[in-house]
Design a protein around this motif. Structure first.
Motif, short mmCIF file in Angstrom:
data_model
loop_
_atom_site.label_atom_id
_atom_site.label_comp_id
_atom_site.label_asym_id
_atom_site.label_seq_id
_atom_site.Cartn_x
_atom_site.Cartn_y
_atom_site.Cartn_z
N CYS A 1 62.41 85.76 73.63
CA CYS A 1 62.56 84.31 73.55
C CYS A 1 62.63 83.81 72.11
O CYS A 1 62.91 82.64 71.88
N ILE A 2 62.37 84.67 71.12
CA ILE A 2 62.30 84.21 69.74
C ILE A 2 63.67 83.73 69.25
O ILE A 2 63.76 82.91 68.33
N GLY A 3 64.74 84.19 69.86
CA GLY A 3 66.07 83.76 69.47
C GLY A 3 66.35 82.30 69.78
O GLY A 3 67.37 81.76 69.35
N HIS A 4 65.46 81.65 70.53
CA HIS A 4 65.63 80.24 70.83
C HIS A 4 65.10 79.35 69.71
O HIS A 4 65.21 78.11 69.81
N LEU A 5 64.52 79.95 68.67
CA LEU A 5 64.03 79.17 67.54
C LEU A 5 64.98 79.27 66.36
O LEU A 5 65.60 80.31 66.13
N THR A 6 65.07 78.20 65.60
CA THR A 6 65.77 78.28 64.33
C THR A 6 64.95 79.15 63.38
O THR A 6 63.75 79.37 63.61
N ASP A 7 65.57 79.64 62.32
CA ASP A 7 64.87 80.53 61.40
C ASP A 7 63.61 79.89 60.82
O ASP A 7 62.55 80.52 60.75
N ASP A 8 63.71 78.62 60.39
CA ASP A 8 62.55 77.99 59.77
C ASP A 8 61.43 77.77 60.78
O ASP A 8 60.24 77.95 60.46
N ASP A 9 61.76 77.44 62.02
CA ASP A 9 60.73 77.26 63.04
C ASP A 9 60.12 78.60 63.45
O ASP A 9 58.93 78.67 63.80
#
Length: 272
Positions: free
Chosen positions: A239-247
């Protein structure tokens, strides 16, 4: 700084993406004596590209840096981007417009999953058949982790896990609740969380009496802050791919600051 950074590649395929460089170079500071360990659990399929990059790096150290940061790729519509920075500019805009576009980006992501049925096949994108092998592989890894980090787990040590992006509770029900006394579920899609709550009711699973799903948080990962000292394991799978890099980096930092003293942050992600 962490006293050690553990990179677990499971199964045997190597990890190959620009983001790995960001993960591995991320500096996490802590004042605790027992420092949390960062685990990256990964399934990937780009062995030849990795070998080529490693060969180039051996001949020219500068090659390694450039190959890591200039990895290109396609989005789901087939549009090609030269690097991650170009992709993010397209998705969430420049600084002045970033917050509005980022909010819309997250809204569209949630909207997609709200249209997916609350089933194993639904949360796995039509690949429900991989559930069993995934659980077996994750269990082998978890047993190794518990033996190493929590050797007293069998001696009435109370362990608590956070299942991030829990979906319908697939990982919690089939794995985590058997090893942890309490599991909290974090999931932003309400009908997935409703299905998880029903599935994990005491009468609907076979976990021991002292093991339970305790809290069900309907909150996006980028907005969640773990309760200080509560979690021995923070489990983040697919699920980490649902975050932008900074988030993503921001969540990493919040997890580091609030995880239990001997806790472990476990990231499982698949790059196809």
């Amino acid at each position: 700084m962490l006293d050690r950074l553990r990179l677990h590649v499971y199964p045997k395929e190597p990890l190959t993406c620009a983001k790995l460089t960001q993960y591995a170079s991320l500096k996490l500071e802590t004042k605790r004596r027992a420092k949390p360990t960062l685990h990256l659990l990964h399934v990937g399929r780009r062995k030849e590209k990795l070998r080529s990059a490693e060969a180039g790096a051996a001949a020219d150290p500068k090659h390694k840096e450039s190959s890591a940061m200039e990895v290109s790729g396609l989005d789901s519509d087939g549009k090609e981007f030269k690097n991650a920075e170009e992709m993010w500019r397209e998705q969430i805009g420049e600084d002045g417009e970033q917050q509005e576009k980022k909010t819309q980006w997250y809204r569209e992501g949630i909207s997609y999953w709200e249209g997916v049925e609350a089933s194993v096949d639904g949360v796995l994108g039509g690949f429900g058949n991989v559930n069993e092998v995934d659980i077996k592989g994750s269990e082998a890894f978890l047993q190794m982790l518990l033996s190493d980090r929590f050797p007293n787990a069998r001696n009435n040590q109370h362990l608590v896990a956070l299942d991030c992006g829990s979906g319908i509770g697939r990982i919690t029900k089939n794995l985590l609740i058997r090893y942890f006394n309490e599991v909290d579920l974090l999931e932003p899609v309400s009908h997935f969380l409703d299905a998880a709550r029903e599935s994990l009711a005491p009468e609907n699973h076979m976990a021991p009496d002292m093991h339970k799903a305790t809290n069900f948080f309907c909150v996006p990962l980028q907005d969640f802050t773990p309760e200080t000292g509560r979690y021995d394991v923070i489990w983040v799978q697919w699920c980490i791919g649902h975050l932008t890099d900074d988030d993503f980096v921001s969540f990493f930092k919040r997890a580091k600051e609030n995880i239990a003293r001997s806790g472990t942050f476990l990231l499982s992600h698949s790059l196809i």
